[in-house]
Design an enzyme around this catalytic site. Structure first.
Site, PDB file in Angstrom:
ATOM      1  CB  THR A  12       7.479  -4.629  -1.981  1.00 33.99           C
ATOM      2  OG1 THR A  12       6.461  -5.391  -1.316  1.00 33.99           O
ATOM      3  CG2 THR A  12       7.861  -5.304  -3.292  1.00 33.99           C
ATOM      4  N   GLY A  13       8.444  -2.450   0.235  1.00 31.86           N
ATOM      5  CA  GLY A  13       8.182  -1.706   1.474  1.00 31.86           C
ATOM      6  C   GLY A  13       9.183  -2.070   2.546  1.00 31.86           C
ATOM      7  N   GLY A  14      10.452  -2.151   2.167  1.00 34.45           N
ATOM      8  CA  GLY A  14      11.487  -2.588   3.115  1.00 34.45           C
ATOM      9  C   GLY A  14      12.181  -1.457   3.840  1.00 34.45           C
ATOM     10  CB  SER A  16       8.995   1.957   6.929  1.00 35.59           C
ATOM     11  OG  SER A  16       8.175   2.319   8.010  1.00 35.59           O
ATOM     12  N   GLY A  17       9.056  -0.202   9.255  1.00 36.55           N
ATOM     13  CA  GLY A  17       8.166  -1.145   9.921  1.00 36.55           C
ATOM     14  C   GLY A  17       8.484  -2.619   9.740  1.00 36.55           C
ATOM     15  CB  ILE A  18       6.191  -5.437   8.949  1.00 35.71           C
ATOM     16  CG1 ILE A  18       5.264  -5.246  10.165  1.00 35.71           C
ATOM     17  CG2 ILE A  18       6.303  -6.907   8.562  1.00 35.71           C
ATOM     18  CD1 ILE A  18       3.785  -5.535   9.882  1.00 35.71           C
ATOM     19  N   GLY A  19       8.551  -4.519   7.031  1.00 35.68           N
ATOM     20  CA  GLY A  19       9.469  -4.842   5.933  1.00 35.68           C
ATOM     21  C   GLY A  19      10.917  -4.650   6.339  1.00 35.68           C
ATOM     22  CB  SER A 137      -4.268  -7.161   7.829  1.00 32.68           C
ATOM     23  OG  SER A 137      -4.884  -6.644   8.997  1.00 32.68           O
ATOM     24  CE1 TYR A 150      -4.320  -2.273   5.221  1.00 31.55           C
ATOM     25  CE2 TYR A 150      -5.548  -2.867   7.197  1.00 31.55           C
ATOM     26  CZ  TYR A 150      -4.368  -2.855   6.483  1.00 31.55           C
ATOM     27  OH  TYR A 150      -3.231  -3.410   7.019  1.00 31.55           O
TER      28      TYR A 150
HETATM   29  P1  NAP Z   1       4.896   1.100   7.400  1.00 34.87           P
HETATM   30  O1  NAP Z   1       5.960   1.203   8.428  1.00 34.87           O
HETATM   31  O2  NAP Z   1       4.106   2.300   7.036  1.00 34.87           O
HETATM   32  O3  NAP Z   1       5.524   0.440   6.110  1.00 34.87           O
HETATM   33  C1  NAP Z   1       4.865   0.433   4.872  1.00 34.87           C
HETATM   34  C2  NAP Z   1       5.911   0.198   3.815  1.00 34.87           C
HETATM   35  O4  NAP Z   1       5.272   0.076   2.548  1.00 34.87           O
HETATM   36  C3  NAP Z   1       6.906   1.346   3.721  1.00 34.87           C
HETATM   37  O5  NAP Z   1       8.177   0.828   3.488  1.00 34.87           O
HETATM   38  C4  NAP Z   1       6.415   2.124   2.509  1.00 34.87           C
HETATM   39  O6  NAP Z   1       7.484   2.822   1.895  1.00 34.87           O
HETATM   40  C5  NAP Z   1       5.907   0.965   1.646  1.00 34.87           C
HETATM   41  N1  NAP Z   1       4.929   1.375   0.641  1.00 34.87           N
HETATM   42  C6  NAP Z   1       3.708   1.916   0.831  1.00 34.87           C
HETATM   43  N2  NAP Z   1       3.122   2.162  -0.346  1.00 34.87           N
HETATM   44  C7  NAP Z   1       4.011   1.779  -1.301  1.00 34.87           C
HETATM   45  C8  NAP Z   1       3.994   1.796  -2.707  1.00 34.87           C
HETATM   46  N3  NAP Z   1       2.952   2.280  -3.399  1.00 34.87           N
HETATM   47  N4  NAP Z   1       5.070   1.302  -3.365  1.00 34.87           N
HETATM   48  C9  NAP Z   1       6.129   0.819  -2.687  1.00 34.87           C
HETATM   49  N5  NAP Z   1       6.209   0.778  -1.355  1.00 34.87           N
HETATM   50  C10 NAP Z   1       5.158   1.269  -0.676  1.00 34.87           C
HETATM   51  O7  NAP Z   1       3.800   0.034   7.861  1.00 34.87           O
HETATM   52  P2  NAP Z   1       3.868  -1.507   8.287  1.00 34.87           P
HETATM   53  O8  NAP Z   1       2.954  -1.621   9.436  1.00 34.87           O
HETATM   54  O9  NAP Z   1       5.252  -2.021   8.364  1.00 34.87           O
HETATM   55  O10 NAP Z   1       3.124  -2.155   7.030  1.00 34.87           O
HETATM   56  C11 NAP Z   1       3.675  -3.174   6.210  1.00 34.87           C
HETATM   57  C12 NAP Z   1       2.551  -4.096   5.769  1.00 34.87           C
HETATM   58  O11 NAP Z   1       1.987  -4.718   6.934  1.00 34.87           O
HETATM   59  C13 NAP Z   1       1.383  -3.414   5.069  1.00 34.87           C
HETATM   60  O12 NAP Z   1       0.984  -4.173   3.951  1.00 34.87           O
HETATM   61  C14 NAP Z   1       0.295  -3.401   6.123  1.00 34.87           C
HETATM   62  O13 NAP Z   1      -0.990  -3.388   5.569  1.00 34.87           O
HETATM   63  C15 NAP Z   1       0.589  -4.691   6.855  1.00 34.87           C
HETATM   64  N6  NAP Z   1       0.012  -4.764   8.198  1.00 34.87           N
HETATM   65  C16 NAP Z   1       0.414  -3.896   9.181  1.00 34.87           C
HETATM   66  C17 NAP Z   1      -0.166  -3.988  10.435  1.00 34.87           C
HETATM   67  C18 NAP Z   1       0.209  -3.068  11.571  1.00 34.87           C
HETATM   68  O14 NAP Z   1      -0.495  -3.051  12.582  1.00 34.87           O
HETATM   69  N7  NAP Z   1       1.295  -2.324  11.471  1.00 34.87           N
HETATM   70  C19 NAP Z   1      -1.157  -4.956  10.683  1.00 34.87           C
HETATM   71  C20 NAP Z   1      -1.537  -5.803   9.653  1.00 34.87           C
HETATM   72  C21 NAP Z   1      -0.947  -5.707   8.413  1.00 34.87           C
HETATM   73  P3  NAP Z   1       7.275   4.221   1.109  1.00 34.87           P
HETATM   74  O15 NAP Z   1       6.313   5.035   1.913  1.00 34.87           O
HETATM   75  O16 NAP Z   1       8.653   4.805   1.042  1.00 34.87           O
HETATM   76  O17 NAP Z   1       6.744   3.863  -0.223  1.00 34.87           O
END
Ligand code: NAP
Length: 249
Positions: A12-14, A16-19, A137, A150
């Site tokens: 899920t959330g694939g 962008s970013g980590i996904g 996180s 959060y």
């Molecule tokens: P990101 O690039 O913003 O990616 C977030 C992803 O989640 C996107 O693919 C987004 O796609 C999807 N998403 C958000 N809300 C959604 C929803 N309601 N339904 C389905 N998809 C949804 O950020 P990221 O940093 O890779 O984050 C991924 C995960 O890592 C998150 O859970 C975040 O809390 C965790 N994390 C990140 C960090 C960091 O520093 N980056 C640190 C700790 C944990 P759409 O917008 O198209 O829905």
């Protein structure tokens, strides 16, 4: 040999970013990946970037009908799932004085309710011996000003892994958590902060990381691959910090 040869993985959330980084690595390791997200254009771009062995299904994890549609499509196409990476999440800041009911419901609706039902609704398709990885996180352990809701949502995610490891043991399904430190992804651009605020925030965080820098999405993907593959066959219920030493030092 490829570590995920022939496996079906839902991320899920694939888009962008980590996904997305994880989807690319999984596909490289032989898996067929199903990525989700709310933004269709970004899903299509991501699927093209991943190359073969990827499909995208649009949906919001906090919407039960969207999750039902996701798994109905996965069932029709593949019949089963081997790996679930429940990764979708948002990180919007709000100090306690400013927290609103809407902020709470949105954050918990996506990060907690969305993640819970992502996993629950996958269970009928998930093979015995399958692997579930939850994205939490470092904030599940440490306190950062302005991120209380959060952080609480990510602590709930960590908690789920303990309970579900116990509940799913009869099916030999392993549930583990990956807890990233600060990772360079678009998530920081979505926080409603100015460029100056993001830069100051980033510099401040970097000083708290023993390795002195933000991590890259592919560095989290490698950890998720470990938890998804048989390399971690005796690992269950853990919280794997991939954070440059932030929590442990
Ligand atoms: P990101 O690039 O913003 O990616 C977030 C992803 O989640 C996107 O693919 C987004 O796609 C999807 N998403 C958000 N809300 C959604 C929803 N309601 N339904 C389905 N998809 C949804 O950020 P990221 O940093 O890779 O984050 C991924 C995960 O890592 C998150 O859970 C975040 O809390 C965790 N994390 C990140 C960090 C960091 O520093 N980056 C640190 C700790 C944990 P759409 O917008 O198209 O829905």
């Amino acid at each position: 040999m490829s570590k995920l040869s022939g496996k079906i993985a839902v991320i899920t959330g694939g888009n962008s970013g980590i996904g997305l980084a994880t989807a690319k690595l999984f596909a490289k390791e032989g898996a067929t990946v199903v990525i989700t997200g709310r933004r269709l254009a970004e899903i299509n771009t991501a699927v093209a970037e991943i190359g073969g062995n990827a499909i995208g299904i649009q949906g919001d994890v906090s919407n039960m009908a969207d999750l039902d549609k996701l798994y109905a499509e996965v069932k029709a196409k593949f019949g089963h799932i081997d790996i679930v990476f429940a990764n979708a999440g948002i990180a919007e800041p709000s100090p306690i004085e400013a927290v609103t009911e809407e902020h709470f419901d949105k954050t918990f609706g996506i990060n907690v309710k969305g993640l819970l039902f992502t996993v629950q609704k996958a269970l009928p398709l998930l093979v015995d011996g399958g692997s579930v990885i939850l994205n939490s996180s470092v904030v599940n352990t440490v306190g950062f000003e302005g991120f209380g809701v959060y952080a609480a949502s990510k602590a709930a995610v960590r908690s789920f892994a303990r309970t579900w490891t116990a509940e799913l043991k009869a099916r030999k399904i392993r549930v583990n958590v990956v807890s990233p430190g600060p990772i360079e992804t678009p998530i920081f651009d979505k926080m409603g902060l100015s460029v100056e605020q993001i830069e100051a925030f980033g510099e401040n965080i970097s000083t708290q990381v023993p390795l002195g820098r933000f991590g890259r999405p592919d560095e989290i993907a490698q950890a998720v691959l470990f938890l998804a593959s048989s390399d971690s066959s005796y690992v269950a219920g853990i919280d794997l910090y991939v954070d440059g030493g932030m929590v442990s030092v």
